[in-house]
Write a protein that holds these residues in place. Structure first.
Motif, PDB file in Angstrom:
ATOM      1  N   TYR A  42       0.856  -1.161   0.079  1.00 16.69           N
ATOM      2  CA  TYR A  42       0.038   0.116   0.092  1.00 16.69           C
ATOM      3  C   TYR A  42       0.899   1.227   0.054  1.00 16.69           C
ATOM      4  O   TYR A  42       1.933   1.324   0.762  1.00 16.69           O
ATOM      5  CB  TYR A  42      -0.905   0.012   1.214  1.00 16.69           C
ATOM      6  N   THR A  43       0.489   2.237  -0.693  1.00 13.83           N
ATOM      7  CA  THR A  43       1.296   3.413  -0.872  1.00 13.83           C
ATOM      8  C   THR A  43       0.859   4.444   0.208  1.00 13.83           C
ATOM      9  O   THR A  43      -0.230   4.537   0.574  1.00 13.83           O
ATOM     10  CB  THR A  43       1.253   4.032  -2.212  1.00 13.83           C
ATOM     11  N   GLY A  44       1.616   5.210   0.669  1.00 11.98           N
ATOM     12  CA  GLY A  44       1.509   6.424   1.677  1.00 11.98           C
ATOM     13  C   GLY A  44       2.252   6.308   2.954  1.00 11.98           C
ATOM     14  O   GLY A  44       2.573   7.311   3.812  1.00 11.98           O
ATOM     15  N   LEU A  45       2.933   5.078   3.548  1.00  8.21           N
ATOM     16  CA  LEU A  45       3.737   5.052   4.400  1.00  8.21           C
ATOM     17  C   LEU A  45       5.169   4.473   4.220  1.00  8.21           C
ATOM     18  O   LEU A  45       5.382   3.608   3.496  1.00  8.21           O
ATOM     19  CB  LEU A  45       2.851   4.048   5.519  1.00  8.21           C
ATOM     20  N   PRO A  46       6.221   5.050   4.819  1.00  9.20           N
ATOM     21  CA  PRO A  46       7.565   4.473   4.542  1.00  9.20           C
ATOM     22  C   PRO A  46       7.771   3.113   5.190  1.00  9.20           C
ATOM     23  O   PRO A  46       7.423   2.803   5.986  1.00  9.20           O
ATOM     24  CB  PRO A  46       8.413   5.559   4.854  1.00  9.20           C
ATOM     25  N   ASP A  47       8.843   2.310   4.464  1.00 11.95           N
ATOM     26  CA  ASP A  47       9.319   1.085   5.107  1.00 11.95           C
ATOM     27  C   ASP A  47      10.217   1.480   5.834  1.00 11.95           C
ATOM     28  O   ASP A  47      11.283   1.861   5.701  1.00 11.95           O
ATOM     29  CB  ASP A  47       9.917   0.389   3.836  1.00 11.95           C
ATOM     30  N   LYS A  48       9.900   1.264   7.275  1.00  9.00           N
ATOM     31  CA  LYS A  48      11.047   1.607   8.402  1.00  9.00           C
ATOM     32  C   LYS A  48      12.077   0.766   8.315  1.00  9.00           C
ATOM     33  O   LYS A  48      13.006   1.234   8.957  1.00  9.00           O
ATOM     34  CB  LYS A  48      10.337   1.669   9.575  1.00  9.00           C
ATOM     35  N   GLN A  49      11.955  -0.368   7.755  1.00  8.39           N
ATOM     36  CA  GLN A  49      13.151  -1.350   7.945  1.00  8.39           C
ATOM     37  C   GLN A  49      13.659  -1.413   6.278  1.00  8.39           C
ATOM     38  O   GLN A  49      14.598  -2.718   6.138  1.00  8.39           O
ATOM     39  CB  GLN A  49      12.752  -2.672   8.387  1.00  8.39           C
ATOM     40  N   ALA A  50      13.729  -0.354   5.771  1.00 11.83           N
ATOM     41  CA  ALA A  50      14.348  -0.377   4.210  1.00 11.83           C
ATOM     42  C   ALA A  50      15.869  -0.640   4.261  1.00 11.83           C
ATOM     43  O   ALA A  50      16.314  -1.278   3.126  1.00 11.83           O
ATOM     44  CB  ALA A  50      13.886   1.023   3.854  1.00 11.83           C
ATOM     45  N   HIS A  51      16.733  -0.376   5.360  1.00  9.99           N
ATOM     46  CA  HIS A  51      18.130  -0.457   5.302  1.00  9.99           C
ATOM     47  C   HIS A  51      18.478  -1.623   5.754  1.00  9.99           C
ATOM     48  O   HIS A  51      19.569  -2.065   5.807  1.00  9.99           O
ATOM     49  CB  HIS A  51      18.455   0.562   6.298  1.00  9.99           C
ATOM     50  N   ILE A  52      17.523  -2.542   6.276  1.00 11.29           N
ATOM     51  CA  ILE A  52      17.765  -4.138   6.905  1.00 11.29           C
ATOM     52  C   ILE A  52      17.231  -5.098   5.611  1.00 11.29           C
ATOM     53  O   ILE A  52      16.105  -4.930   5.093  1.00 11.29           O
ATOM     54  CB  ILE A  52      17.280  -4.141   8.058  1.00 11.29           C
ATOM     55  N   HIS A  53      18.118  -5.762   5.368  1.00  8.35           N
ATOM     56  CA  HIS A  53      17.680  -6.972   4.126  1.00  8.35           C
ATOM     57  C   HIS A  53      17.003  -7.914   4.612  1.00  8.35           C
ATOM     58  O   HIS A  53      16.157  -8.626   4.100  1.00  8.35           O
ATOM     59  CB  HIS A  53      18.856  -7.527   3.553  1.00  8.35           C
TER      60      HIS A  53
END
Length: 452
Positions: A141-152
């Motif tokens: 879903y669009t509109g909220l950031p992925d808070k774990q984007a830096h962790i694979h």
């Protein structure tokens, strides 16, 4: 000749979404639906989608709206057991959560802090990290950031479990636990979990574990886990696509395993090669591996596979030489000998809806439906695709991304009524995005007394 009929009467665009949920309530007199605001562009985080149901007279009752939706999978709206209440995902504050609507009261009666991808009859909901799914190019879903984007492979993202009645909640299975199961997680990047499907007895959940590779590709693992979090298994690895449970112990899935490229990716040479060299040589490797000589058989062809729910299952063929392309399968809840499925559009943009009976290996075509030629609104696409990973944006053209995420990309995604009498599907062949029905009771009844 029998034809499809419209289930979503009224003005505007209506859709349901994926092929793995029953859209009708237990009584069969209410059909869940979403009312789309604009099908020419990907979902706008500032524009809500209507949620409600059609009654037996095909009148739409809009009960609310949601910001948590995409066109392929909807908002995961689904009935709770045999009740006339349903759960639907939505943005709750600054998180993806869910709401429960009571059709008798005609309003939202509960707001939940976690989303639901599937829910048991007893009200145990299992959800996914939809912000992560959106970023990596999945059905998020669009509109909220992925808070774990830096962790694979994050330890605090994965499959959530939530009792909608008691409020008890937990992380059933983390992405890290999945990535560490029977593989080295460092071989992949941006691990994620998608496509949860409960088995018929609701004791196990099947899902896809996907991760990006250093050659720019992506690998999929079909996995299952108990609804209590025990018994994690990896059934197969390779190019794996749409699936459904045939029964409590077997899963039918479209794909290819054991191919030359998969073997290469698992080799020591591949693991030692620099990413740049692999990416540049990928096309050459594929050509060498998959080009057929005169009279030669295809290497590791795609098929509908039937896999037992065990680690490293040996695949059997579901419909060898009968169903020869990918589609969206759903086995009938009332009689799992029957499967409804569709195809992707052919060169003329035509999709085919068909039945398949496992015991007789017979396929029955129901209808063909052409996609329309309308193009997506690219002026909105840039803004609406913000947050998608740079690697995904580079791998596809803007027009392709905008189209596949807009409502113009309309797979049939057929799904059964609980009693097996009717199938519903989404289609756009008449210019509007609508929900259609097809009465299959006469076909199934005609075959009921035939020996198998």
């Amino acid at each position: 000749m029998q034809r499809e009929f419209i289930l979503s009467a009224g003005e505007g665009h209506f859709f349901f979404g994926f092929h793995d949920l029953v859209a009708w309530n237990a009584a069969g007199d209410k059909l869940l639906a979403l009312q789309a605001p604009d099908i020419t562009a990907p979902p706008d985080p500032q524009v809500a989608c209507g949620i409600g149901y059609f009654d037996a007279s095909k009148q739409f009752h809009r009960l609310g709206s949601t910001y948590a939706y995409n066109y392929p999978q909807g908002a995961r709206q689904q009935w709770i057991g045999s009740t006339d209440t349903f759960i639907v995902n939505d943005r709750v504050g600054n998180k993806w959560g869910a709401r429960i609507y009571d059709t008798g009261a005609g309003r939202c009666v509960s707001t939940l802090p976690l989303p639901a991808h599937v829910i048991t009859d007893e009200g145990i909901a299992f959800g996914l990290d939809y912000a992560r799914l959106f970023r990596v190019g999945g059905y998020g879903y669009t509109g909220l950031p992925d808070k774990q984007a830096h962790i694979h492979a994050p330890v605090d993202s994965g499959i959530t479990k939530h009792n909608i009645y008691t409020g008890e909640q937990s992380l059933l299975l983390s992405v890290a636990a999945v990535a560490n199961y029977r593989m080295n997680p460092s071989l992949g990047q941006h691990h994620y979990i998608t496509h949860l499907v409960l088995n018929p007895s609701q004791t196990r959940v099947a899902f896809l574990h996907r991760y990006k590779l250093k050659d720019g590709g992506e690998t999929t693992r079909l996995m299952t886990v108990g609804t209590d979090g025990s018994g994690l298994r990896c059934l197969s690895t390779g190019f794996l696509s749409h699936f459904d449970w045939k029964d409590d112990n077997h899963i039918a899935i479209w794909g290819r395993t054991g191919s030359g490229i998969e073997k290469l990716r698992g080799s020591l040479l591949y693991k030692m090669m620099p990413a740049g060299l692999i990416a540049n040589g990928k096309k050459v490797l594929k050509k060498l591996l998959y080009t057929r000589g005169k009279g030669a058989k295809a290497v590791a062809p795609f098929n509908w596979l039937l896999l037992e729910d065990t680690d490293d299952a040996m695949p059997a063929m579901l419909a060898k030489d009968i169903i020869t392309e990918d589609g969206h399968p759903m086995f009938c809840p009332a009689d799992r000998d029957w499967m409804i499925c569709d195809t992707y559009p052919d060169q003329q943009g035509i999709r085919t809806l068909f039945l398949f009976r496992y015991s007789t290996q017979q396929k029955t075509t129901l209808g063909t439906y052409r996609m329309i030629d309308t193009k997506p609104d690219l002026q909105l696409a840039d803004r609406l695709l913000q947050g998608v990973d740079e690697g995904v944006l580079k791998a596809f053209s803007l027009e392709q991304l905008a189209f596949t995420r807009s409502g113009l990309h309309c797979d049939l995604h057929p799904r059964w009524k609980r009693d097996g009498s009717i199938v519903a599907f989404d289609s756009i062949h008449e210019g509007s995005r609508l929900i259609y029905g097809y009465d299959v009771s006469s076909i199934i009844h005609a075959h009921k007394n035939m020996p198998v």
